[in-house]
Design a protein around this motif. Structure first.
Motif, PDB file in Angstrom:
ATOM      1  N   CYS A 121       0.627  -1.169   0.192  1.00  0.00           N
ATOM      2  CA  CYS A 121       0.109   0.162  -0.006  1.00  0.00           C
ATOM      3  C   CYS A 121       0.841   1.385   0.156  1.00  0.00           C
ATOM      4  CB  CYS A 121      -1.202   0.214   1.140  1.00  0.00           C
ATOM      5  SG  CYS A 121      -2.482  -0.604   1.210  1.00  0.00           S
ATOM      6  N   LEU A 122       0.387   1.903  -1.293  1.00  0.00           N
ATOM      7  CA  LEU A 122       1.242   3.607  -0.759  1.00  0.00           C
ATOM      8  C   LEU A 122       0.312   4.688  -0.317  1.00  0.00           C
ATOM      9  CD1 LEU A 122       2.968   2.594  -4.382  1.00  0.00           C
ATOM     10  CD2 LEU A 122       4.391   2.487  -2.231  1.00  0.00           C
ATOM     11  N   SER A 123       0.413   5.548   0.602  1.00  0.00           N
ATOM     12  CA  SER A 123       0.116   6.332   0.958  1.00  0.00           C
ATOM     13  C   SER A 123       0.782   8.172   0.183  1.00  0.00           C
ATOM     14  CB  SER A 123      -0.124   6.003   2.213  1.00  0.00           C
ATOM     15  OG  SER A 123      -1.021   5.126   2.025  1.00  0.00           O
ATOM     16  N   LEU A 124       0.175   8.990   0.127  1.00  0.00           N
ATOM     17  CA  LEU A 124       0.569  10.448   0.209  1.00  0.00           C
ATOM     18  C   LEU A 124       0.673  10.861   0.368  1.00  0.00           C
ATOM     19  CD1 LEU A 124       3.167  11.414  -1.368  1.00  0.00           C
ATOM     20  CD2 LEU A 124       1.625  12.822  -3.137  1.00  0.00           C
ATOM     21  N   ILE A 125       0.827  12.170   1.802  1.00  0.00           N
ATOM     22  CA  ILE A 125       0.636  12.389   2.471  1.00  0.00           C
ATOM     23  C   ILE A 125       0.945  13.529   3.008  1.00  0.00           C
ATOM     24  CG2 ILE A 125      -0.049  11.914   5.298  1.00  0.00           C
ATOM     25  CD1 ILE A 125       1.000  10.530   4.695  1.00  0.00           C
ATOM     26  N   SER A 126      -0.022  14.797   2.560  1.00  0.00           N
ATOM     27  CA  SER A 126       0.656  15.943   3.038  1.00  0.00           C
ATOM     28  C   SER A 126       1.279  16.212   4.521  1.00  0.00           C
ATOM     29  CB  SER A 126      -0.326  17.098   2.926  1.00  0.00           C
ATOM     30  OG  SER A 126      -1.191  16.905   4.236  1.00  0.00           O
ATOM     31  N   SER A 127       2.060  17.837   4.375  1.00  0.00           N
ATOM     32  CA  SER A 127       2.309  18.331   5.749  1.00  0.00           C
ATOM     33  C   SER A 127       1.982  18.592   6.664  1.00  0.00           C
ATOM     34  CB  SER A 127       3.326  19.492   5.359  1.00  0.00           C
ATOM     35  OG  SER A 127       2.472  20.398   5.064  1.00  0.00           O
ATOM     36  N   GLY A 187      10.584  10.754   1.950  1.00  0.00           N
ATOM     37  CA  GLY A 187      10.209  12.675   1.926  1.00  0.00           C
ATOM     38  C   GLY A 187      10.461  12.806   3.214  1.00  0.00           C
ATOM     39  N   LEU A 188       9.363  13.834   3.692  1.00  0.00           N
ATOM     40  CA  LEU A 188       9.268  15.370   5.179  1.00  0.00           C
ATOM     41  C   LEU A 188       9.394  13.877   6.370  1.00  0.00           C
ATOM     42  CD1 LEU A 188       9.141  17.912   6.280  1.00  0.00           C
ATOM     43  CD2 LEU A 188       6.174  17.740   5.736  1.00  0.00           C
ATOM     44  N   ASN A 189       8.756  13.374   6.143  1.00  0.00           N
ATOM     45  CA  ASN A 189       9.220  12.164   7.481  1.00  0.00           C
ATOM     46  C   ASN A 189       9.861  11.203   7.353  1.00  0.00           C
ATOM     47  OD1 ASN A 189       7.044  15.082   9.223  1.00  0.00           O
ATOM     48  ND2 ASN A 189       6.106  13.758   8.063  1.00  0.00           N
ATOM     49  N   SER A 190      11.018  11.342   6.929  1.00  0.00           N
ATOM     50  CA  SER A 190      11.606   9.998   6.287  1.00  0.00           C
ATOM     51  C   SER A 190      11.501   9.107   8.039  1.00  0.00           C
ATOM     52  CB  SER A 190      13.086  10.249   6.095  1.00  0.00           C
ATOM     53  OG  SER A 190      12.226  10.913   4.638  1.00  0.00           O
ATOM     54  N   SER A 191      11.669   7.127   7.774  1.00  0.00           N
ATOM     55  CA  SER A 191      11.781   6.500   8.920  1.00  0.00           C
ATOM     56  C   SER A 191      13.265   6.593   8.979  1.00  0.00           C
ATOM     57  CB  SER A 191      11.112   5.408   8.211  1.00  0.00           C
ATOM     58  OG  SER A 191      11.424   4.694   7.244  1.00  0.00           O
ATOM     59  N   GLY A 192      14.409   7.007   7.958  1.00  0.00           N
ATOM     60  CA  GLY A 192      15.275   6.396   8.637  1.00  0.00           C
ATOM     61  C   GLY A 192      16.050   7.306   7.847  1.00  0.00           C
ATOM     62  N   ASP A 193      18.017   7.607   7.390  1.00  0.00           N
ATOM     63  CA  ASP A 193      18.770   8.264   6.648  1.00  0.00           C
ATOM     64  C   ASP A 193      18.810   7.672   5.252  1.00  0.00           C
ATOM     65  OD1 ASP A 193      19.247   9.742   8.863  1.00  0.00           O
ATOM     66  OD2 ASP A 193      21.213   8.749   9.148  1.00  0.00           O
ATOM     67  N   GLU A 194      18.920   6.498   5.310  1.00  0.00           N
ATOM     68  CA  GLU A 194      18.943   4.970   3.673  1.00  0.00           C
ATOM     69  C   GLU A 194      17.275   5.996   2.920  1.00  0.00           C
ATOM     70  OE1 GLU A 194      19.297   1.190   4.021  1.00  0.00           O
ATOM     71  OE2 GLU A 194      20.863   1.418   4.430  1.00  0.00           O
ATOM     72  N   GLU A 195      16.148   6.551   3.468  1.00  0.00           N
ATOM     73  CA  GLU A 195      15.241   6.580   2.795  1.00  0.00           C
ATOM     74  C   GLU A 195      14.629   8.314   2.817  1.00  0.00           C
ATOM     75  OE1 GLU A 195      14.687   3.480   4.246  1.00  0.00           O
ATOM     76  OE2 GLU A 195      14.908   5.257   5.373  1.00  0.00           O
ATOM     77  N   VAL A 251       6.051  16.882   1.560  1.00  0.00           N
ATOM     78  CA  VAL A 251       5.159  14.968   1.708  1.00  0.00           C
ATOM     79  C   VAL A 251       5.702  13.935   1.253  1.00  0.00           C
ATOM     80  CG1 VAL A 251       2.879  16.142  -1.119  1.00  0.00           C
ATOM     81  CG2 VAL A 251       5.176  14.708  -1.041  1.00  0.00           C
ATOM     82  N   THR A 252       4.575  13.409   1.680  1.00  0.00           N
ATOM     83  CA  THR A 252       5.361  11.771   2.835  1.00  0.00           C
ATOM     84  C   THR A 252       4.858  10.564   1.754  1.00  0.00           C
ATOM     85  OG1 THR A 252       5.577  12.734   5.279  1.00  0.00           O
ATOM     86  CG2 THR A 252       6.237  10.286   4.768  1.00  0.00           C
ATOM     87  N   LEU A 253       6.402   9.664   1.560  1.00  0.00           N
ATOM     88  CA  LEU A 253       5.211   8.992   0.726  1.00  0.00           C
ATOM     89  C   LEU A 253       5.411   7.869   1.402  1.00  0.00           C
ATOM     90  CD1 LEU A 253       4.039   6.855  -1.294  1.00  0.00           C
ATOM     91  CD2 LEU A 253       6.595   6.674  -2.166  1.00  0.00           C
ATOM     92  N   MET A 254       4.549   7.063   2.050  1.00  0.00           N
ATOM     93  CA  MET A 254       3.998   5.634   3.163  1.00  0.00           C
ATOM     94  C   MET A 254       3.861   4.871   2.536  1.00  0.00           C
ATOM     95  SD  MET A 254       4.087   6.857   6.512  1.00  0.00           S
ATOM     96  CE  MET A 254       3.403   5.320   7.449  1.00  0.00           C
ATOM     97  N   VAL A 255       5.002   3.675   2.954  1.00  0.00           N
ATOM     98  CA  VAL A 255       4.867   2.348   2.054  1.00  0.00           C
ATOM     99  C   VAL A 255       4.589   0.804   3.209  1.00  0.00           C
ATOM    100  CG1 VAL A 255       6.036   0.939   0.641  1.00  0.00           C
ATOM    101  CG2 VAL A 255       6.492   3.503   0.244  1.00  0.00           C
ATOM    102  N   THR A 256       4.122   0.461   3.207  1.00  0.00           N
ATOM    103  CA  THR A 256       3.370  -0.554   3.853  1.00  0.00           C
ATOM    104  C   THR A 256       3.297  -1.967   2.732  1.00  0.00           C
ATOM    105  OG1 THR A 256       2.440   1.225   5.045  1.00  0.00           O
ATOM    106  CG2 THR A 256       1.774  -1.207   5.762  1.00  0.00           C
ATOM    107  N   VAL A 257       3.562  -2.872   3.610  1.00  0.00           N
ATOM    108  CA  VAL A 257       3.644  -4.168   3.199  1.00  0.00           C
ATOM    109  C   VAL A 257       2.613  -4.921   4.437  1.00  0.00           C
ATOM    110  CG1 VAL A 257       5.146  -6.090   2.031  1.00  0.00           C
ATOM    111  CG2 VAL A 257       5.842  -4.618   2.158  1.00  0.00           C
TER     112      VAL A 257
END
Length: 269
Positions: free
Chosen positions: A170-176, A237-245, A213-219
């Motif tokens: 699942c992909l979710s594009l989220i605003s600030s 994106g804006l709220n990345s979960s880590g340095d690699e992201e 924007v933040t792109l949430m990726v969920t498996v």
């Protein structure tokens, strides 16, 4: 002198997979007493798929005939770097070698990184049109394997003998401000531990907004008509979960019109 121990996992259709191995030297243990001990199994990262299959076949043949023939090492299949960055590939030429890239360890296109669940995605942003393209390419190690302690007398195994999961992304594009702008999902890949998706999704993101924007990726794994469980997630994106992201997102912004492909480790839910 010593003894080599190899642990195999049984999969569907009587396929067997080498999980890991270790060598215990007789000089490092006291053979006069019986005492339990822990052993760390190390994967054979240099093995090819054909070598592993021939290894399993030779083991089965040895057990059936009582042969004590020694089966040594596999042939090498490349370097074993731990980096998760894959080389950039142009659209329309995403072969297995493109996914591998510099620093990625693969076994027939499957990511090998300590058995952690990972997802390979590609990002492309065209600043002239404001179009963000997300390619969900493949997953790796979408399953869990457990082992129990090693005893000097007998090796007790407790593996989860369940089928590989039915998964989708699942992909979710989220605003600030936390509002969902758009959402998408892939089709379900059934009973695959290393599923291949190769599905693309387009989002319209203006140039002035691409950094906000933040792109949430969920498996997720599907376990019934209405039942589902999360395997893992990460965000870019804006709220990345880590340095690699964050690095993946920034490289996409710095390379307009070019696809940037990277592996990402799934975080626990």
């Amino acid at each position: 002198m010593g003894v080599r121990l190899r642990l195999y996992g049984c999969e569907r259709l009587r396929r067997e997979r080498l999980i890991g191995e270790t060598v215990v030297g007789f000089a490092s243990v006291n053979l006069d007493i019986v005492a339990p001990m822990w052993l760390t199994l190390e994967p054979k990262l240099g093995a090819t798929t054909s070598d592993v299959r021939s290894e399993v076949s030779s083991v089965a043949h040895s057990e059936s005939t009582g042969s004590s023939q020694s089966r040594e090492s596999y042939s090498g299949a490349g370097s074993a770097s731990g980096s998760s960055t894959c080389r950039r590939s142009s659209r329309g030429s995403r072969s297995s070698s493109s996914y591998a890239g510099s620093g990625c360890v693969t076994l027939s296109g499957v990511r090998v990184r300590g058995g952690m669940a990972e997802l390979l995605i590609g990002l492309t942003y065209k600043s002239t049109t404001g179009r963000l393209s997300v390619d969900v390419l493949r997953g790796s190690h979408f399953r869990q394997v457990r082992t129990s302690p090693f005893s000097a007398e007998i090796l007790h195994l407790n593996l989860t003998a369940t089928r590989s999961p039915d998964t989708y992304v699942c992909l979710s594009l989220i605003s600030s401000n936390g509002q969902e702008i758009s959402s998408s999902r892939t089709s379900v890949r059934r009973a695959q531990a290393n599923p291949v998706f190769k599905e693309s999704f387009m989002y319209q993101v203006p140039l002035f907004q691409v950094g906000d924007v933040t792109l949430m990726v969920t498996v997720l794994t599907k376990k019934g008509i209405k039942r589902k469980e999360m395997i893992g997630w990460f965000s870019l994106g804006l709220n990345s979960s880590g340095d690699e992201e964050l690095g993946h997102w920034n490289e996409m912004r710095e390379s307009p019109g070019e696809e940037v492909i990277r592996w990402h480790v799934l975080l626990d839910s």
